[in-house]
Design an enzyme around this catalytic site. Structure first.
Site, short mmCIF file in Angstrom:
data_model
loop_
_atom_site.label_atom_id
_atom_site.label_comp_id
_atom_site.label_asym_id
_atom_site.label_seq_id
_atom_site.Cartn_x
_atom_site.Cartn_y
_atom_site.Cartn_z
N LYS A 167 0.87 -1.16 0.00
CA LYS A 167 0.00 0.00 0.00
C LYS A 167 0.91 1.21 0.00
CE LYS A 167 -2.65 3.40 1.61
NZ LYS A 167 -2.12 4.74 1.99
N GLY A 222 4.26 3.52 10.73
CA GLY A 222 3.52 4.77 10.68
C GLY A 222 3.10 5.24 12.05
N SER A 223 1.92 5.83 12.13
CA SER A 223 1.44 6.45 13.36
C SER A 223 0.71 5.47 14.25
CB SER A 223 0.50 7.60 13.01
OG SER A 223 -0.71 7.10 12.44
N GLY A 226 -3.12 5.38 12.95
CA GLY A 226 -3.32 4.59 11.74
C GLY A 226 -2.98 3.13 11.94
N GLY A 227 -1.87 2.88 12.62
CA GLY A 227 -1.44 1.50 12.84
C GLY A 227 -2.41 0.74 13.73
N GLU A 246 4.81 -0.93 13.39
CA GLU A 246 5.65 0.02 14.13
C GLU A 246 4.85 1.32 14.21
OE1 GLU A 246 9.47 2.81 13.29
OE2 GLU A 246 9.66 0.74 12.59
N CYS A 283 12.29 7.62 13.14
CA CYS A 283 11.46 6.92 14.13
C CYS A 283 12.20 6.71 15.44
CB CYS A 283 10.97 5.59 13.57
SG CYS A 283 12.26 4.55 12.88
N GLU A 376 5.05 11.11 21.50
CA GLU A 376 5.92 11.49 20.40
C GLU A 376 5.40 12.73 19.67
OE1 GLU A 376 7.89 9.49 16.36
OE2 GLU A 376 6.08 8.62 17.24
#
Length: 514
Positions: A167, A222-223, A226-227, A246, A283, A376
């Site tokens: 994706k 990603g975030s 979203g994750g 992650e 990250c 974060e």
């Protein structure tokens, strides 16, 4: 039926659209792509061909390096220097996984011969690992190559024998299309169907992908928001699948008073470099630093202030991230007792300036509005929490979520274990439960691609215990299967007694061919 939404390549330096490169995939198109990947499973069964695919993909990326770097820079503003290094890392990963495939140790072959004399008697057991099937990979925004279409997730999945559906990240769709074309060309050149590597665009396509019944696992960078949504979707399927996500990391740093006394200026300059590297979009950027109060801490902050003040404003990956960064630092700076020795914020119409915030560590030791500082903030900012004593260090560390990394800066005596307080060993034990990688007297930015590397950590750093960097990343896409008392003629070649493939294995508890 509404027309498919266009996918535009956008220049983050100006915020303007560059070109339309694709359209968002419909549910039917996602289904077709997944089925093509599923159909390609058998073609990847031959390890020799898999290794050839990985090496040819690396070669084609190197040959097209100028075009790949130009495309990635136009969409990310990361700069040719940074992207040249990232492309080198990406092709190294591909070749490293090809070597792993050739060696075959990742199959983890175990053979225990039948033994009627044991209590209870043992049957003949032969175990190895097989690929899961077609898998989904979700590209990262901040690494358009190394954690995107040709990156470690794709490389490790192909090494395991799993076709991939990527994706694309909306921040670099043109780069994703170019790299997909190169990987599919590599597949054809080594005699594989191009369906071993596939690409889809669009938010809904990403959801449809993780829900598709033929997808057997997913990798995501990603975030947290979203994750976690995708993780929950993977778990809610009628047949849940592994989701290796992650999601986010604060990457705490502890600087002891003795370490600051020995080298405050060096540590301050190093911290500035680590937190601003890549405009703070790594990250493993150190986002929380526990530093001492008093004169030694003042020296450290003076060095940090000077180095951060000399850092030029930079462009974030997209304007949405820029707005989130500006809002994030504003709300943090407004908290009581929070100071900004160097104020982070807008560096221009499309850029941001680096800075850092300082707060008494006691503010973070108990629950309250300052908990925002323990989340974060993506971009060139860090929080320096100044502690009065070692008890405050422990109180803050006890409140932290899981992280990709944790860093200790110790004095010479603490590093050698000769300090009377035994502080080095005690702090090492204290931070180990918090992170997947512990760094001592260095900085976490820069994750080496090596067999012993671990890039993961307790939630929310990751949603599994696996790594996304290094050779053992291949394990995410495999599952073990054992054969009991199976007639020799029916065994797969990997488990036959004469070891026709020459694989490393353990037979009756003893290593062979290692």
């Amino acid at each position: 039926m509404a027309a498919a939404a266009p996918v535009w390549s956008v220049d983050p330096r100006t915020g303007k659209q560059r070109e339309q490169v694709a359209v968002e995939a419909t549910a039917d198109e996602v289904d077709a792509v997944v089925r093509a990947a599923h159909a390609a499973r058998g073609a990847l069964a031959d390890r020799t061909v898999r290794a050839a695919l990985l090496r040819r993909a690396a070669a084609l990326l190197d040959e097209a390096g100028e075009a790949v770097i130009e495309a990635a820079d136009a969409e990310t503003a990361l700069g040719p220097g940074r992207l040249t290094g990232e492309l080198t890392r990406t092709t190294y990963q591909l070749r490293a996984f090809a070597d792993i495939v050739d060696e075959g140790a990742f199959l983890d072959v175990l053979i225990d011969h039948a033994d009627a004399g044991l209590t209870p008697p043992r049957p003949d057991l032969r175990r190895y690992k097989i690929p899961l099937g077609a898998v989904a990979v979700y590209s990262a925004s901040n690494f358009p190559l190394a954690f995107s279409v040709p990156g470690g997730d794709t490389a490790s999945a192909l090494a395991a024998g799993c076709p991939v559906v990527v994706k694309a990240h909306p921040d670099h769709p043109a780069t994703s299309e170019l790299c997909t074309a190169l990987l599919r060309r590599a597949a054809i050149e080594v005699g594989l169907p191009e369906g071993v590597v596939n690409l889809v665009h669009g938010f809904q396509a990403g959801i449809d992908l993780v829900r598709h019944p033929l997808i057997t696992a997913a990798g995501f960078t990603g975030s947290v928001r979203g994750g976690r949504a995708l993780y929950d979707a993977a778990a809610a399927r009628p047949h849940p699948i592994p989701f290796h996500g992650e999601l986010g990391s604060l990457n705490p740093v502890v600087i002891t008073e003795d370490a600051a006394d020995e080298r405050a200026e060096q540590i301050g300059a190093g911290l500035a470099g680590a937190m601003t590297l890549g405009v703070g979009q790594f990250c493993v950027k150190p986002g929380l630093v526990l530093a001492p109060e008093g004169e030694t801490g003042d020296r450290l902050l003076k060095s940090l202030t000077a180095a951060v003040s000399d850092t030029e404003a930079g462009v974030l990956l997209d304007h949405r991230m820029r707005e989130a960064f500006l809002e994030g630092v504003r709300t943090r700076a407004e908290l009581p007792d929070v100071e900004a020795p160097v104020t982070p914020g807008a560096g221009g119409a499309h850029t941001v300036s680096a800075g850092f915030l300082a707060v008494p560590a006691a503010r973070l030791a108990t629950e309250g509005p300052h908990d925002l500082l323990l989340e974060e903030c993506f971009g060139p900012v860090t929080v320096v929490a100044r502690y009065a004593d070692e008890a405050e260090i422990g109180a803050v560390l006890a409140r932290l979520p899981g992280n990709l990394s944790a860093t200790l800066h110790l004095s010479d005596a603490e590093s050698a274990g000769t300090d009377e307080a035994g502080r080095g060993a005690r702090l090492l034990a204290e931070v180990t439960p918090l992170a997947g990688r512990v760094v001592v007297n260095g900085w976490p930015t820069g994750v080496a691609v090596a067999p012993a590397q671990h890039h993961g950590g307790p939630y929310p750093a990751t949603t599994s215990t696996s790594t996304s960097v290094g050779g053992t990343a291949v394990e995410r896409w495999l599952r073990p299967v054992a054969y009991q008392d199976t007639p020799p003629a029916l065994l797969p070649p990997e488990l036959r007694e004469d070891n026709p493939l020459g694989l490393p294995r353990r037979v009756d508890g003893r290593a062979e061919g290692a």
